[in-house]
Design a protein around this motif. Structure first.
Motif, mmCIF file in Angstrom:
data_model
loop_
_atom_site.group_PDB
_atom_site.id
_atom_site.type_symbol
_atom_site.label_atom_id
_atom_site.label_comp_id
_atom_site.label_asym_id
_atom_site.label_seq_id
_atom_site.Cartn_x
_atom_site.Cartn_y
_atom_site.Cartn_z
ATOM 1 N N PRO A 29 0.822 -1.371 -0.041
ATOM 2 C CA PRO A 29 0.074 -0.125 -0.161
ATOM 3 C C PRO A 29 0.733 1.272 -0.023
ATOM 4 C CG PRO A 29 -0.772 -1.522 1.610
ATOM 5 C CD PRO A 29 0.502 -2.154 1.164
ATOM 6 N N GLU A 30 2.051 1.191 0.456
ATOM 7 C CA GLU A 30 2.904 2.323 0.335
ATOM 8 C C GLU A 30 3.429 2.782 -0.887
ATOM 9 O OE1 GLU A 30 4.869 -0.607 2.044
ATOM 10 O OE2 GLU A 30 2.751 -0.523 3.113
ATOM 11 N N GLU A 31 3.218 1.845 -1.697
ATOM 12 C CA GLU A 31 3.544 2.109 -3.408
ATOM 13 C C GLU A 31 2.407 2.509 -4.183
ATOM 14 O OE1 GLU A 31 6.808 -0.366 -4.663
ATOM 15 O OE2 GLU A 31 7.492 -0.663 -2.330
ATOM 16 N N ALA A 32 1.752 3.561 -3.990
ATOM 17 C CA ALA A 32 0.718 3.920 -4.768
ATOM 18 C C ALA A 32 1.037 4.077 -6.146
ATOM 19 C CB ALA A 32 0.177 5.082 -4.027
ATOM 20 N N ALA A 33 1.814 4.899 -6.564
ATOM 21 C CA ALA A 33 2.216 4.837 -8.147
ATOM 22 C C ALA A 33 2.350 3.406 -8.747
ATOM 23 C CB ALA A 33 3.502 5.522 -8.451
ATOM 24 N N ARG A 34 3.245 2.287 -7.931
ATOM 25 C CA ARG A 34 3.237 1.100 -8.585
ATOM 26 C C ARG A 34 1.870 0.456 -8.498
ATOM 27 N NH1 ARG A 34 6.459 -2.648 -5.656
ATOM 28 N NH2 ARG A 34 6.052 -4.051 -7.128
ATOM 29 N N MET A 35 1.153 0.582 -7.612
ATOM 30 C CA MET A 35 -0.211 -0.098 -7.406
ATOM 31 C C MET A 35 -1.177 0.275 -8.691
ATOM 32 S SD MET A 35 -2.285 -2.147 -6.120
ATOM 33 C CE MET A 35 -1.779 -2.623 -4.179
ATOM 34 N N ALA A 36 -1.300 1.611 -8.722
ATOM 35 C CA ALA A 36 -1.863 2.134 -10.079
ATOM 36 C C ALA A 36 -1.398 1.611 -11.514
ATOM 37 C CB ALA A 36 -1.675 3.707 -10.316
ATOM 38 N N ARG A 37 0.021 1.233 -11.748
ATOM 39 C CA ARG A 37 0.542 0.608 -12.725
ATOM 40 C C ARG A 37 -0.038 -0.915 -12.924
ATOM 41 N NH1 ARG A 37 5.037 3.288 -15.479
ATOM 42 N NH2 ARG A 37 5.042 1.323 -16.661
ATOM 43 N N PHE A 38 0.352 -1.425 -11.657
ATOM 44 C CA PHE A 38 -0.207 -2.894 -11.619
ATOM 45 C C PHE A 38 -1.806 -3.074 -11.870
ATOM 46 C CE2 PHE A 38 -1.425 -6.501 -9.011
ATOM 47 C CZ PHE A 38 -0.658 -7.465 -9.379
ATOM 48 N N VAL A 39 -2.442 -2.297 -11.259
ATOM 49 C CA VAL A 39 -3.924 -2.682 -11.564
ATOM 50 C C VAL A 39 -4.206 -2.346 -13.059
ATOM 51 C CG1 VAL A 39 -6.232 -2.071 -10.958
ATOM 52 C CG2 VAL A 39 -4.534 -2.155 -8.958
ATOM 53 N N LEU A 40 -3.663 -1.448 -13.575
ATOM 54 C CA LEU A 40 -3.972 -1.117 -14.957
ATOM 55 C C LEU A 40 -3.389 -2.308 -15.933
ATOM 56 C CD1 LEU A 40 -5.284 0.664 -17.468
ATOM 57 C CD2 LEU A 40 -2.724 1.769 -17.585
ATOM 58 N N HIS A 41 -2.527 -2.663 -15.574
ATOM 59 C CA HIS A 41 -1.799 -3.681 -16.427
ATOM 60 C C HIS A 41 -2.632 -4.905 -16.397
ATOM 61 C CE1 HIS A 41 1.234 -5.463 -18.953
ATOM 62 N NE2 HIS A 41 1.414 -6.350 -18.053
ATOM 63 N N ASN A 42 -3.117 -5.268 -15.159
ATOM 64 C CA ASN A 42 -3.815 -6.378 -15.038
ATOM 65 C C ASN A 42 -5.058 -6.374 -15.449
ATOM 66 O OD1 ASN A 42 -1.954 -8.791 -13.774
ATOM 67 N ND2 ASN A 42 -1.338 -6.750 -12.809
ATOM 68 N N CYS A 43 -5.613 -5.249 -15.726
ATOM 69 C CA CYS A 43 -7.130 -5.226 -16.182
ATOM 70 C C CYS A 43 -7.372 -5.232 -17.808
ATOM 71 C CB CYS A 43 -7.630 -4.020 -15.518
ATOM 72 S SG CYS A 43 -8.001 -4.042 -13.943
ATOM 73 N N ASP A 44 -8.324 -5.759 -18.339
ATOM 74 C CA ASP A 44 -8.367 -5.826 -19.741
ATOM 75 C C ASP A 44 -9.544 -4.879 -20.270
ATOM 76 O OD1 ASP A 44 -6.332 -7.680 -20.424
ATOM 77 O OD2 ASP A 44 -7.942 -9.354 -19.995
ATOM 78 N N TRP A 45 -10.206 -4.253 -19.259
ATOM 79 C CA TRP A 45 -11.253 -3.516 -19.664
ATOM 80 C C TRP A 45 -11.323 -2.531 -18.378
ATOM 81 C CZ3 TRP A 45 -15.431 -3.414 -16.364
ATOM 82 C CH2 TRP A 45 -15.694 -4.722 -15.431
ATOM 83 N N GLY A 46 -12.174 -1.392 -18.700
ATOM 84 C CA GLY A 46 -12.380 -0.102 -17.764
ATOM 85 C C GLY A 46 -13.757 0.583 -18.002
ATOM 86 N N ALA A 47 -14.117 1.251 -17.085
ATOM 87 C CA ALA A 47 -15.365 1.834 -17.164
ATOM 88 C C ALA A 47 -15.065 3.354 -17.627
ATOM 89 C CB ALA A 47 -16.335 1.795 -15.745
ATOM 90 N N LEU A 48 -15.573 3.734 -18.682
ATOM 91 C CA LEU A 48 -14.996 5.104 -19.147
ATOM 92 C C LEU A 48 -16.221 6.168 -18.996
ATOM 93 C CD1 LEU A 48 -12.664 6.780 -20.601
ATOM 94 C CD2 LEU A 48 -14.145 6.042 -22.866
ATOM 95 N N ALA A 49 -15.745 7.275 -18.348
ATOM 96 C CA ALA A 49 -17.128 8.155 -17.991
ATOM 97 C C ALA A 49 -16.994 9.361 -19.026
ATOM 98 C CB ALA A 49 -17.218 8.366 -16.581
ATOM 99 N N THR A 50 -17.859 9.791 -19.660
ATOM 100 C CA THR A 50 -17.873 10.993 -20.616
ATOM 101 C C THR A 50 -18.755 11.794 -20.170
ATOM 102 O OG1 THR A 50 -19.319 9.873 -22.349
ATOM 103 C CG2 THR A 50 -16.998 9.535 -22.598
ATOM 104 N N LEU A 51 -18.983 13.111 -20.386
ATOM 105 C CA LEU A 51 -20.119 13.924 -20.452
ATOM 106 C C LEU A 51 -21.009 13.550 -21.730
ATOM 107 C CD1 LEU A 51 -18.680 17.312 -18.913
ATOM 108 C CD2 LEU A 51 -20.010 15.495 -17.788
ATOM 109 N N SER A 52 -22.337 13.329 -21.623
ATOM 110 C CA SER A 52 -23.045 12.924 -22.640
ATOM 111 C C SER A 52 -23.325 14.130 -23.660
ATOM 112 C CB SER A 52 -24.419 12.408 -22.328
ATOM 113 O OG SER A 52 -24.922 11.988 -23.180
ATOM 114 N N ALA A 53 -23.193 14.023 -24.883
ATOM 115 C CA ALA A 53 -23.541 14.946 -25.954
ATOM 116 C C ALA A 53 -25.162 14.393 -26.684
ATOM 117 C CB ALA A 53 -22.510 15.149 -26.946
ATOM 118 N N GLN A 54 -25.533 13.233 -26.060
ATOM 119 C CA GLN A 54 -26.703 12.723 -26.654
ATOM 120 C C GLN A 54 -28.006 13.734 -26.287
ATOM 121 O OE1 GLN A 54 -26.005 10.384 -28.824
ATOM 122 N NE2 GLN A 54 -24.058 10.714 -28.331
ATOM 123 N N GLU A 55 -28.980 13.733 -27.225
ATOM 124 C CA GLU A 55 -30.280 14.600 -26.893
ATOM 125 C C GLU A 55 -30.858 13.617 -25.797
ATOM 126 O OE1 GLU A 55 -32.430 17.622 -27.316
ATOM 127 O OE2 GLU A 55 -30.799 16.963 -28.882
#
Length: 198
Positions: A29-55
């Motif tokens: 837990p003390e190595e937050a930057a490494r954790m961020a890299r580790f989690v991203l590298h071990n995930c094949d997908w993510g939830a992407l949030a945008t601001l909708s432009a849809q009617e």
């Protein structure tokens, strides 16, 4: 109360001894930057949030799931850059054409790690990372890297319909929050994130 203290005290040892699905020990837990890299590298997908432009939804948050990759699977294989394979036909991509700002969340709940340790996805020990930034098309010099990163993990992509005009994009990271332990979010700078060895 004593049971909670024992669980909290034992958690760092569990984290150090445990291994995630793709191999390699989970960072402490003390190595937050490494954790961020580790989690991203071990995930094949993510939830992407945008601001909708849809009617009917214009300006409201809109989250969608996207396949991603920061490099071929395996330990130390990731660049830290989340690459995506997109088409203008996709509703979230239409949002990004109006406003490229977005957030991206990835979690070890996507891997066998949290189930193996009986961590609920909302448990901080089931680490998740929130990235803020923007989504941009990659230039020609980076397209080869993006293609290798994505197609090595998502081989089906190569056979997707050519008439959908797929293109490679990346998530340009400006802010990073890590939740991997008790006590709240940790802030990691992009500079620390990219400079650390995963």
């Amino acid at each position: 109360m004593a049971g909670l203290w024992l669980r909290c005290a034992a958690a760092p040892m569990l984290l150090l001894l445990a291994a995630a699905a793709a191999g390699g020990a989970i960072p402490p837990p003390e190595e937050a930057a490494r954790m961020a890299r580790f989690v991203l590298h071990n995930c094949d997908w993510g939830a992407l949030a945008t601001l909708s432009a849809q009617e009917g939804l214009r300006g409201r948050p809109f989250a969608n799931v996207f396949s991603l990759s920061d490099g071929p699977p395996g330990p130390r294989g990731g660049s830290g850059v989340p690459y995506l394979y997109l088409t203008d036909m996709e509703i979230s991509v239409q949002d990004l054409e109006i406003n490229s700002d977005a957030s991206l969340t990835v979690s070890l709940a996507q891997t066998p790690y949290c189930k193996k340790h009986r961590y609920d996805p909302q448990n901080p020990l089931c680490a998740h990372i929130i990235f803020c930034g923007s989504v941009v098309k990659v230039n020609d010099s980076e397209a080869g890297l993006a293609k290798k990163a994505l197609f090595s993990r998502h081989p089906e992509m190569e056979s997707w319909p050519k008439d959908h005009n797929w293109f490679f994009a990346k998530f340009n990271i400006t802010n990073i929050w890590v939740l991997d332990y008790f006590g709240g979010l940790k802030i990691v700078t992009p500079e620390d994130y990219y400079s650390v060895k995963p």
